[in-house]
Structure formats: structure tokens, C-alpha cells
Design an enzyme around this catalytic site. Sequence first.
Site: not given
Ligand code: 5GP
Length: 175
Positions: A45, A103, A153
Amino acid sequence: MQIHDQKFEIFISSEQIRKKINEIALRINRDYADANPLFLSILNGAFIFTADLFREIIIPAEVSFIKLKSYRRMETSGKVKELLGLEHNIFNRNIVIVEDIVDTGKTLNHILDEFAELGAKSIEILTLLHKPDATINHINLKYVGFEIPNDFVVGYGLDYDGYGRNLKDLYKVVN
Ligand code: 5GP
């Protein structure tokens, strides 16, 4: 705009992103002037964000890319994440981790745990986007581009099931 089964609307324009990147780069150029930072960008990403940001860095700095491979170990519950591609020796280095979006914070928590043992001099987080309402692990985020609501998003490197990374602006799902 439609990807797969979902409709998306424009949320943050490429121009807004460009301005924000300039602001963050100014801070980093000042904060790390004599620190020879190593930027570690989390694939997939963050690749576009990293490319744009890194070109605004005018101090000596390195960049490298790492990936977290997620898989389920047979017979056990829960996901195991393996860090791939860390070829640099990070001992005594000033590390800036570059994320597209924080996230829940689980991904970063995992990375920080792994890095704690490798003897970095400092570790800071730089993320384009942060969803404060979704974050369950408290993590100190030093550089945040935009705090956003808890909506899905796409664009500017972020995908929906593989697609949408090439969009210049950032879009959010229409509920
Ligand atoms: P976390 O481990 O903080 O829950 O998630 C991080 C990863 O989840 C990000 O690097 C991304 O790959 C994915 N992610 C979280 N929210 C979104 C979103 O709204 N859109 C997209 N495309 N990926 C997300």
C-alpha cells in the site's frame, strides 16, 4: 466510480496529498538533518506515498521496502505474520516506518515487536492516513497525513481486492 461491487466517491485530492507531503517532508528534513534516516516502507500500500515523499527529502537518507506475509498456520487459530525483505542492518539506525494507513494498529504492533530486538537507535512512524476510531493498540504516530473516519478508502496505492491502487486521488466507499 466503481470497483468490483462497490461505489466510491472522491475523498482527498492528489493536490491535497501533495501539499501534505510537502509539510511532512519539511518536518522530516529538519528533524532528521544529521540523523541519516532509513525509511522502511510497508508494501504494497505505501509504495506510491513513499515514492512521492522520498523525492521531497533533501537530507542524506536511505529507503527500503518490507512486506508482511500473513498466513494461517495449520491446526492453530490466528494469523501469523512474517516480515519479508528486511535486508538492511538496522542496528543503531534511525528508522522511519512508512505506512499507507493505520487502522487497528495490529500490523505496526507486530513490526515494532520485531524491531525492538534488532537494536535500532530510534523508531518513528509516518503514516499517510490514520483511522483513530479503529485503532485498538496505542501506538505513537509521529507523522500523520490525515486523520479519517472509519470508512474504507482506495486509491493512491491503496487497493480494494487488488484494484484501485493506480487512482491519483483517494476515494472512500459510498455507504
Ligand atoms: P491495521 O493492522 O492497522 O489494522 O491495518 C493496516 C493495513 O490494513 C493497511 O496497511 C492496509 O493494507 C489495510 N487497510 C486498513 N484500512 C484500509 C482501508 O480503508 N482501505 C484499504 N485499501 N486498506 C486498508
